[in-house]
Design an enzyme around this catalytic site. Structure first.
Site, PDB file in Angstrom:
ATOM      1  N   LYS A  39      23.393  15.322 -13.604  1.00 54.92           N
ATOM      2  CA  LYS A  39      22.571  16.538 -12.722  1.00 54.92           C
ATOM      3  C   LYS A  39      22.444  15.924 -11.416  1.00 54.92           C
ATOM      4  O   LYS A  39      21.689  15.032 -11.152  1.00 54.92           O
ATOM      5  CB  LYS A  39      21.573  17.128 -13.322  1.00 54.92           C
ATOM      6  CG  LYS A  39      21.503  18.085 -14.461  1.00 54.92           C
ATOM      7  CD  LYS A  39      22.023  19.516 -14.194  1.00 54.92           C
ATOM      8  CE  LYS A  39      21.054  20.053 -13.207  1.00 54.92           C
ATOM      9  NZ  LYS A  39      19.696  20.489 -13.955  1.00 54.92           N
ATOM     10  N   HIS A  40      23.126  16.453 -10.260  1.00 52.49           N
ATOM     11  CA  HIS A  40      22.974  16.296  -9.206  1.00 52.49           C
ATOM     12  C   HIS A  40      23.141  14.762  -8.794  1.00 52.49           C
ATOM     13  O   HIS A  40      22.206  13.929  -8.206  1.00 52.49           O
ATOM     14  CB  HIS A  40      21.355  16.557  -8.740  1.00 52.49           C
ATOM     15  CG  HIS A  40      21.134  17.997  -8.725  1.00 52.49           C
ATOM     16  ND1 HIS A  40      21.800  19.086  -7.920  1.00 52.49           N
ATOM     17  CD2 HIS A  40      20.346  18.873  -9.618  1.00 52.49           C
ATOM     18  CE1 HIS A  40      21.197  20.200  -8.075  1.00 52.49           C
ATOM     19  NE2 HIS A  40      20.422  20.093  -9.279  1.00 52.49           N
ATOM     20  N   ASN A 202      16.682   4.071  -5.696  1.00 49.99           N
ATOM     21  CA  ASN A 202      16.483   3.252  -6.773  1.00 49.99           C
ATOM     22  C   ASN A 202      16.144   3.662  -8.055  1.00 49.99           C
ATOM     23  O   ASN A 202      16.144   5.009  -8.236  1.00 49.99           O
ATOM     24  CB  ASN A 202      14.958   2.412  -6.392  1.00 49.99           C
ATOM     25  CG  ASN A 202      14.858   1.664  -5.212  1.00 49.99           C
ATOM     26  OD1 ASN A 202      15.743   0.886  -5.023  1.00 49.99           O
ATOM     27  ND2 ASN A 202      13.597   1.627  -4.529  1.00 49.99           N
ATOM     28  N   HIS A 362      24.462   4.770  -3.828  1.00 52.34           N
ATOM     29  CA  HIS A 362      23.939   5.800  -2.966  1.00 52.34           C
ATOM     30  C   HIS A 362      25.215   6.743  -2.597  1.00 52.34           C
ATOM     31  O   HIS A 362      26.304   6.341  -2.835  1.00 52.34           O
ATOM     32  CB  HIS A 362      23.687   5.054  -1.611  1.00 52.34           C
ATOM     33  CG  HIS A 362      22.755   4.175  -1.770  1.00 52.34           C
ATOM     34  ND1 HIS A 362      22.777   2.784  -1.770  1.00 52.34           N
ATOM     35  CD2 HIS A 362      21.246   4.546  -1.788  1.00 52.34           C
ATOM     36  CE1 HIS A 362      21.472   2.180  -2.104  1.00 52.34           C
ATOM     37  NE2 HIS A 362      20.631   3.552  -2.057  1.00 52.34           N
TER      38      HIS A 362
END
Length: 362
Positions: A39-40, A202, A362
């Site tokens: 999800k996302h 993180n 990221h």
């Protein structure tokens, strides 16, 4: 990749390509079917195909299902955090079989990526979402270029892709007084490390029995990651409490409504308006678990692995982790306070491995 059904959007493709890398590498590292629920652009859950006991089958709503190893992996991945997995993107390491497609059929899911689909499975999935379910087939032998690029604010950024594959060979630097780590915990360390590799940093995760049981993703503070993941691990275990497994749901209530009702059942407090809506899920209003009953149940949780994508800067994450049954820790190390973190593990009788390799994403 080939689009076999539906029309994936931008975020669908981000989830698909990240989740595929995760399950592909889990399969390579552990030689077991693997699944992820994304999800996302972060996993809500990830797992390998370890058989489920009867309690987990009931908690995951699959007690009447025929579970192949791949289906067991997805049931575990979806069961890690069923609230967060609502409308997930599923990734599967192996050719999708009928039992796995049947699981996907019953869940609210946006799409799936896998290296192939059995004819029976494809037929089941093509009927999902009124024929609009997104189905992607990926070439399992495809290897991307060494360099990755992205465009941001008109600038093209490039860096070497992270092709590190955590393996058992990375688990040799045990820095605590407790040196013995069972094979099951080592497997869970690999599950945790690979999950963290594809979780927005993180990130911290808890793993047990071949699956993630709580993920804390994208937090600015490591202790907040640990608390978030720990609260999800606690909820995962509380869902297996006998009183939760036997909640008196009204007839014909759907899985999503049951998930939401269980989540609210485990909250410490609901407003009167929330309580009135919540009670409509049940034939008779159930008696809530007290704080003492919750703590007594959680005290039975043990053997959990805590993984972190970068070093723990303070011992606070270890202090929080011990409340959720953590006995094993895996992290890169490299903090100026490593000694304090090791001391905390020794106080709680935990075994900790330092890998020397950060897994920022990221």
């Amino acid at each position: 990749i080939q689009m076999l059904n539906g029309a994936p959007g931008f975020i669908n493709l981000l989830d698909a390509l990240n989740s595929w890398q995760l399950v592909r590498e889990l399969k390579r590292a552990l030689n077991l079917p693997a699944a992820a629920s994304f999800k996302h652009v972060s996993p809500a859950g990830a797992a390998v195909g370890v058989p489920l006991n009867d309690t987990l089958k009931q908690a995951y709503f699959v007690e009447s299902e025929d579970l192949s190893p791949l289906a067991a992996a997805y049931a575990r991945a979806r069961g890690a955090d069923r609230i967060s997995s609502f409308g997930d993107w599923a990734a599967l390491s192996d050719v999708v079989d009928g039992p796995t497609a049947q699981l996907l059929k019953h869940e609210v899911s946006d799409g799936v990526i896998a290296p192939g689909y059995a004819p029976e499975a494809l037929e089941i999935l093509q009927d999902k979402k009124k024929g609009g379910y997104r189905i992607i087939q990926v070439d399992p032998d495809y290897e991307p270029p060494e360099m990755e690029q992205r465009e941001l604010f008109g600038l093209t950024l490039a860096q070497k892709r992270n092709d590190a594959l955590p393996t058992y060979g990375d688990l040799v630097d045990v820095v605590t007084a407790v040196q013995t780590i069972p094979d099951a915990a080592k497997r869970d360390m690999i599950v945790a490390l690979l999950t963290l590799k594809y979780t927005q940093s993180n990130s911290v995760c808890y793993a047990l029995d071949g699956q993630v049981i709580g993920v804390g993703a994208g937090q600015q503070s490591r202790i907040h990651c640990t608390r978030l993941a720990g609260s999800k691990a606690d909820t995962w275990f509380l869902r297996q409490h006998p009183r939760v497994l036997n909640l008196p749901f009204r007839e014909k209530i759907g899985r999503t409504e049951r998930d939401n009702a269980i989540d609210q059942f485990l909250l410490d407090h609901l407003t009167p308006a929330e309580e009135a809506v919540w009670e409509k899920s049940f034939a008779t209003p159930p008696q809530r678990l007290t704080a003492v009953e919750k703590r007594a149940w959680l005290d039975q949780l043990s053997g959990v692995t805590l993984g972190s994508d970068a070093f723990f800067p303070f011992r606070d994450s270890i202090d929080r982790a011990q409340q959720s049954g953590v006995n094993y820790v895996v992290q890169p190390g490299g903090s100026v306070r490593d000694d304090a973190v090791i001391e905390a593990c020794d106080e709680y009788g935990m075994a900790m491995v330092m890998t020397g390799e950060r897994l920022f994403h990221h």
